[in-house]
Design a protein around this motif. Structure first.
Motif, mmCIF file in Angstrom:
data_model
loop_
_atom_site.group_PDB
_atom_site.id
_atom_site.type_symbol
_atom_site.label_atom_id
_atom_site.label_comp_id
_atom_site.label_asym_id
_atom_site.label_seq_id
_atom_site.Cartn_x
_atom_site.Cartn_y
_atom_site.Cartn_z
ATOM 1 N N LYS A 152 73.616 75.524 27.428
ATOM 2 C CA LYS A 152 75.105 75.850 27.508
ATOM 3 C C LYS A 152 75.401 74.674 26.469
ATOM 4 C CE LYS A 152 77.638 77.070 31.168
ATOM 5 N NZ LYS A 152 78.424 76.820 32.334
ATOM 6 N N ALA A 153 74.810 73.591 26.228
ATOM 7 C CA ALA A 153 75.270 72.399 25.372
ATOM 8 C C ALA A 153 75.446 72.798 23.864
ATOM 9 C CB ALA A 153 74.248 71.234 25.592
ATOM 10 N N MET A 178 76.349 66.041 31.717
ATOM 11 C CA MET A 178 75.747 66.459 32.913
ATOM 12 C C MET A 178 74.283 66.811 32.719
ATOM 13 S SD MET A 178 78.827 69.289 34.306
ATOM 14 C CE MET A 178 77.490 69.999 35.615
ATOM 15 N N ALA A 179 74.015 67.260 31.485
ATOM 16 C CA ALA A 179 72.395 67.597 31.233
ATOM 17 C C ALA A 179 72.039 66.072 31.119
ATOM 18 C CB ALA A 179 72.447 68.359 29.819
ATOM 19 N N GLU A 183 68.975 71.367 37.063
ATOM 20 C CA GLU A 183 69.962 71.888 36.267
ATOM 21 C C GLU A 183 69.767 72.077 34.763
ATOM 22 O OE1 GLU A 183 72.525 73.882 37.293
ATOM 23 O OE2 GLU A 183 71.598 73.599 39.275
ATOM 24 N N ARG A 234 69.167 74.974 32.378
ATOM 25 C CA ARG A 234 70.652 75.769 32.491
ATOM 26 C C ARG A 234 71.880 75.058 31.528
ATOM 27 N NH1 ARG A 234 75.543 75.712 34.579
ATOM 28 N NH2 ARG A 234 75.106 74.091 36.112
ATOM 29 N N LEU A 235 71.709 73.747 31.817
ATOM 30 C CA LEU A 235 72.775 72.709 30.915
ATOM 31 C C LEU A 235 72.577 72.644 29.431
ATOM 32 C CD1 LEU A 235 73.424 69.976 33.759
ATOM 33 C CD2 LEU A 235 74.994 72.119 33.076
#
Length: 62
Positions: A22-23, A3-4, A15, A18-19
């Motif tokens: 998290k990755a 998604m990133a 995004e 944020r992504l």
């Protein structure tokens, strides 16, 4: 992580920060899975590179 990458590829970057934050958990999870046995140096280096790249992406996106 996918998604990133898609957000980066879209050039919107809505995004990405944020992504990218998290990755690194993927690298941490991978490293933890090998904690009981000797983690190959190449794997450990790859995980560290992933975490560093995610940090750079997060900073650039902000």
């Amino acid at each position: 992580m996918e998604m990133a990458f898609n957000d980066l590829d879209s050039e919107t970057f809505f995004e990405l920060a944020r992504l990218a934050g998290k990755a690194p958990s993927g690298g941490n999870d991978c490293q933890a899975a090998f904690k009981r046995i000797h983690s190959p140096t190449v794997l450990a280096k790859g995980n560290q590179d992933l975490m560093n790249l995610c940090e750079i992406c997060g900073v650039v996106a902000k």
